[in-house]
Scaffold this motif. Structure first.
Motif, PDB file in Angstrom:
ATOM      1  N   ILE A  19       0.843  -1.202   0.000  1.00  0.00           N
ATOM      2  CA  ILE A  19       0.000   0.000   0.000  1.00  0.00           C
ATOM      3  C   ILE A  19       0.880   1.254   0.000  1.00  0.00           C
ATOM      4  N   ALA A  20       1.922   1.253   0.840  1.00  0.00           N
ATOM      5  CA  ALA A  20       2.805   2.421   0.940  1.00  0.00           C
ATOM      6  C   ALA A  20       3.618   2.623  -0.340  1.00  0.00           C
ATOM      7  N   THR A  21       4.219   1.558  -0.835  1.00  0.00           N
ATOM      8  CA  THR A  21       5.061   1.651  -2.030  1.00  0.00           C
ATOM      9  C   THR A  21       4.282   2.155  -3.241  1.00  0.00           C
ATOM     10  N   ASN A  22       3.053   1.676  -3.364  1.00  0.00           N
ATOM     11  CA  ASN A  22       2.224   2.062  -4.504  1.00  0.00           C
ATOM     12  C   ASN A  22       1.358   3.294  -4.234  1.00  0.00           C
ATOM     13  N   ARG A  23       1.571   3.889  -3.068  1.00  0.00           N
ATOM     14  CA  ARG A  23       0.844   5.113  -2.681  1.00  0.00           C
ATOM     15  C   ARG A  23      -0.660   4.983  -2.902  1.00  0.00           C
ATOM     16  N   LEU A  24      -1.204   3.866  -2.410  1.00  0.00           N
ATOM     17  CA  LEU A  24      -2.618   3.576  -2.608  1.00  0.00           C
ATOM     18  C   LEU A  24      -3.482   4.308  -1.578  1.00  0.00           C
ATOM     19  N   SER A  25      -4.686   4.651  -1.987  1.00  0.00           N
ATOM     20  CA  SER A  25      -5.690   5.223  -1.092  1.00  0.00           C
ATOM     21  C   SER A  25      -6.844   4.246  -1.013  1.00  0.00           C
ATOM     22  N   GLY A  26      -7.320   4.003   0.192  1.00  0.00           N
ATOM     23  CA  GLY A  26      -8.436   3.088   0.368  1.00  0.00           C
ATOM     24  C   GLY A  26      -8.535   2.616   1.802  1.00  0.00           C
ATOM     25  N   VAL A  27      -9.333   1.581   2.000  1.00  0.00           N
ATOM     26  CA  VAL A  27      -9.530   1.040   3.340  1.00  0.00           C
ATOM     27  C   VAL A  27      -9.079  -0.417   3.368  1.00  0.00           C
ATOM     28  N   LEU A  28      -8.312  -0.743   4.401  1.00  0.00           N
ATOM     29  CA  LEU A  28      -7.857  -2.105   4.644  1.00  0.00           C
ATOM     30  C   LEU A  28      -8.669  -2.648   5.812  1.00  0.00           C
ATOM     31  N   ASN A  29      -9.393  -3.720   5.585  1.00  0.00           N
ATOM     32  CA  ASN A  29     -10.132  -4.401   6.637  1.00  0.00           C
ATOM     33  C   ASN A  29      -9.390  -5.669   6.997  1.00  0.00           C
ATOM     34  N   VAL A  30      -9.138  -5.855   8.286  1.00  0.00           N
ATOM     35  CA  VAL A  30      -8.474  -7.061   8.782  1.00  0.00           C
ATOM     36  C   VAL A  30      -9.462  -7.744   9.720  1.00  0.00           C
ATOM     37  N   THR A  31      -9.816  -8.985   9.383  1.00  0.00           N
ATOM     38  CA  THR A  31     -10.840  -9.702  10.134  1.00  0.00           C
ATOM     39  C   THR A  31     -10.256 -10.958  10.765  1.00  0.00           C
ATOM     40  N   ARG A  33     -11.818 -13.752  13.480  1.00  0.00           N
ATOM     41  CA  ARG A  33     -13.001 -14.200  14.223  1.00  0.00           C
ATOM     42  C   ARG A  33     -14.037 -13.078  14.298  1.00  0.00           C
ATOM     43  N   ASP A  34     -14.282 -12.512  15.469  1.00  0.00           N
ATOM     44  CA  ASP A  34     -15.326 -11.492  15.611  1.00  0.00           C
ATOM     45  C   ASP A  34     -14.766 -10.068  15.633  1.00  0.00           C
ATOM     46  N   ARG A  35     -13.515  -9.899  15.311  1.00  0.00           N
ATOM     47  CA  ARG A  35     -12.895  -8.571  15.281  1.00  0.00           C
ATOM     48  C   ARG A  35     -12.637  -8.143  13.845  1.00  0.00           C
ATOM     49  N   GLN A  36     -13.023  -6.906  13.511  1.00  0.00           N
ATOM     50  CA  GLN A  36     -12.701  -6.360  12.190  1.00  0.00           C
ATOM     51  C   GLN A  36     -12.123  -4.968  12.374  1.00  0.00           C
ATOM     52  N   ALA A  37     -10.821  -4.859  12.151  1.00  0.00           N
ATOM     53  CA  ALA A  37     -10.143  -3.569  12.213  1.00  0.00           C
ATOM     54  C   ALA A  37     -10.210  -2.922  10.833  1.00  0.00           C
ATOM     55  N   CYS A  38     -10.409  -1.604  10.802  1.00  0.00           N
ATOM     56  CA  CYS A  38     -10.432  -0.845   9.548  1.00  0.00           C
ATOM     57  C   CYS A  38      -9.330   0.201   9.605  1.00  0.00           C
ATOM     58  N   ILE A  39      -8.500   0.214   8.570  1.00  0.00           N
ATOM     59  CA  ILE A  39      -7.390   1.158   8.507  1.00  0.00           C
ATOM     60  C   ILE A  39      -7.530   1.934   7.208  1.00  0.00           C
ATOM     61  N   LEU A  40      -7.592   3.247   7.315  1.00  0.00           N
ATOM     62  CA  LEU A  40      -7.739   4.098   6.140  1.00  0.00           C
ATOM     63  C   LEU A  40      -6.380   4.630   5.708  1.00  0.00           C
ATOM     64  N   PHE A  41      -6.128   4.559   4.412  1.00  0.00           N
ATOM     65  CA  PHE A  41      -4.878   5.041   3.826  1.00  0.00           C
ATOM     66  C   PHE A  41      -5.187   6.110   2.782  1.00  0.00           C
ATOM     67  N   GLU A  42      -4.359   7.128   2.736  1.00  0.00           N
ATOM     68  CA  GLU A  42      -4.406   8.115   1.664  1.00  0.00           C
ATOM     69  C   GLU A  42      -3.000   8.242   1.100  1.00  0.00           C
ATOM     70  N   MET A  49      -7.987   5.044  11.830  1.00  0.00           N
ATOM     71  CA  MET A  49      -8.093   3.632  12.181  1.00  0.00           C
ATOM     72  C   MET A  49      -9.229   3.410  13.161  1.00  0.00           C
ATOM     73  N   ASP A  50      -9.933   2.317  12.967  1.00  0.00           N
ATOM     74  CA  ASP A  50     -10.871   1.780  13.953  1.00  0.00           C
ATOM     75  C   ASP A  50     -10.286   0.427  14.330  1.00  0.00           C
ATOM     76  N   PRO A  51      -9.860   0.254  15.591  1.00  0.00           N
ATOM     77  CA  PRO A  51      -9.166  -0.978  15.948  1.00  0.00           C
ATOM     78  C   PRO A  51     -10.041  -2.230  15.910  1.00  0.00           C
ATOM     79  N   GLY A  52     -11.348  -2.042  15.822  1.00  0.00           N
ATOM     80  CA  GLY A  52     -12.229  -3.197  15.725  1.00  0.00           C
ATOM     81  C   GLY A  52     -12.394  -3.952  17.027  1.00  0.00           C
ATOM     82  N   THR A  53     -11.982  -3.336  18.114  1.00  0.00           N
ATOM     83  CA  THR A  53     -12.166  -3.953  19.422  1.00  0.00           C
ATOM     84  C   THR A  53     -13.502  -3.506  19.983  1.00  0.00           C
ATOM     85  N   GLU A  54     -13.966  -4.199  20.980  1.00  0.00           N
ATOM     86  CA  GLU A  54     -15.270  -3.875  21.580  1.00  0.00           C
ATOM     87  C   GLU A  54     -15.319  -2.434  22.081  1.00  0.00           C
TER      88      GLU A  54
END
Length: 135
Positions: A19-31, A33-42, A49-54
């Motif tokens: 993502i960094a090397t290609n200078r991508l913009s978007g959202v990375l979701n990491v799932t 079990r029941d946790r989904q973290a969202c990381i926004l890149f520009e 970031m939303d850590p996806g914790t309770e």
């Protein structure tokens, strides 16, 4: 265009690097079990970031523990904030140290990213073109 995979075949460090090397913009979701973290890149930089914790991030604790504001003013701002962010309620107050708050929040994000980087059994998806202002 985006991409997806499992962390059993590629590390999250490699995904971040792509993502960094290609200078991508978007959202990375990491799932996992029941946790989904969202990381926004520009343009390859982590911007939110939303850590996806309770609990998510405890902004009040971050403000207080960083010394950015005293407990009484924090309580007052928290009661009045409604739908506004805590930072927007504190901004402009003489006793609010915005730099200290930002540094402490950045450290909290770093800690969550380090925990995510340690995951080995999780899935990820990256949606390119997803903008923070649309989130």
């Amino acid at each position: 265009m985006g991409f997806a995979g499992e962390l059993t075949t590629i590390s999250l460090d490699e995904v971040f690097g792509n993502i960094a090397t290609n200078r991508l913009s978007g959202v990375l979701n990491v799932t996992q079990r029941d946790r989904q973290a969202c990381i926004l890149f520009e343009e390859g930089l982590l911007t939110a970031m939303d850590p996806g914790t309770e609990k998510g991030f405890d902004y009040e604790a971050i403000a207080l523990n960083s010394g950015a504001v005293d407990a009484d003013n924090l309580r007052t701002a928290s009661k009045r904030r409604g739908r506004r962010t805590l930072k927007s309620m504190l901004r402009g107050r003489e006793d609010f140290d915005e730099r200290a708050f930002d540094r402490a929040l950045q450290e909290a994000v770093r800690e969550e990213v380090v925990l995510l980087l340690g995951l080995r059994e999780a899935n990820f998806t990256f949606e390119e073109g997803f903008r923070y202002d649309a989130y």
